[in-house]
Design an enzyme around this catalytic site. Structure first.
Site, PDB file in Angstrom:
ATOM      1  N   GLY A 298       0.835  -1.188   0.000  1.00  0.00           N
ATOM      2  CA  GLY A 298       0.000   0.000   0.000  1.00  0.00           C
ATOM      3  C   GLY A 298       0.873   1.242   0.000  1.00  0.00           C
ATOM      4  O   GLY A 298       0.619   2.213   0.710  1.00  0.00           O
ATOM      5  N   HIS A 299       1.922   1.181  -0.812  1.00  0.00           N
ATOM      6  CA  HIS A 299       2.838   2.325  -0.934  1.00  0.00           C
ATOM      7  C   HIS A 299       3.731   2.133  -2.153  1.00  0.00           C
ATOM      8  O   HIS A 299       3.782   1.045  -2.733  1.00  0.00           O
ATOM      9  CB  HIS A 299       3.698   2.482   0.328  1.00  0.00           C
ATOM     10  CG  HIS A 299       4.514   1.279   0.661  1.00  0.00           C
ATOM     11  ND1 HIS A 299       5.607   0.879  -0.065  1.00  0.00           N
ATOM     12  CD2 HIS A 299       4.388   0.357   1.650  1.00  0.00           C
ATOM     13  CE1 HIS A 299       6.108  -0.215   0.464  1.00  0.00           C
ATOM     14  NE2 HIS A 299       5.379  -0.566   1.514  1.00  0.00           N
TER      15      HIS A 299
END
Ligand code: TYD
Length: 147
Positions: A59-60
């Site tokens: 998630g990055h």
């Protein structure tokens, strides 16, 4: 956070590197060394474990850091996103390393029970290297491709 530092890559730049295997009836051994066969010199190693099956990691994106991701035990899916297209790799062999260049949004999910995700990186840990907001990531990829 310095938005001038953002290395744009395509999901087509990701690839599976097959590690050498030394297999015998009493087990197997794979080696990762800075012997020139890897895309970067390894500065850091970390690993994820005790991962619930419904967990989502990642998630990055990383601005500069490159990674090699290995399912040293079990399996999981790694989805890479360059802002234009997505590509998912299922990692389920301890001798396969997924090379992830900088500038790609990553999500890791569908962890099997007892799986261990080993990550080798080109840079030391720095929170400034992370882009954790997806809308911001999309803006950065649009800026880079517009140049
Ligand atoms: P993060 O990279 O967000 O994990 P994942 O991508 O697997 O979901 O890191 C989770 C937490 O651990 C975050 O608070 C930062 C910290 N961390 C370190 O302190 N050092 C490290 O080398 C890494 C990778 C993370």
């Amino acid at each position: 956070m310095d938005d001038s530092v953002f290395s744009f890559s395509s999901v087509d730049d990701c690839r599976i590197i097959t590690l050498p295997r030394n297999s015998h009836e009493n087990g197997s051994l794979s080696v990762i060394g800075n012997d020139g066969s890897f895309p970067f010199t390894v500065k850091r190693v970390y690993y994820l474990y005790d991962i619930p099956g419904d967990a989502e990691r990642g998630g990055h994106a990383h601005r500069d850091n490159r990674s090699l991701i290995i399912a040293v035990s079990g399996c999981f899916d790694v989805t890479l996103d360059d802002g234009h297209q997505k590509r998912t790799f299922t990692l389920n062999r301890p001798y396969n390393a997924l090379y992830v260049p900088a500038g790609l949004w990553r999500e890791i999910r569908n962890f099997s029970s007892g799986s261990v995700c080993l990550v080798l990186t080109s840079e030391s840990y720095s929170e400034d290297d992370y882009v954790r907001d997806y809308a911001h990531f999309i803006d950065l990829t649009r800026e880079k491709t517009a140049r």
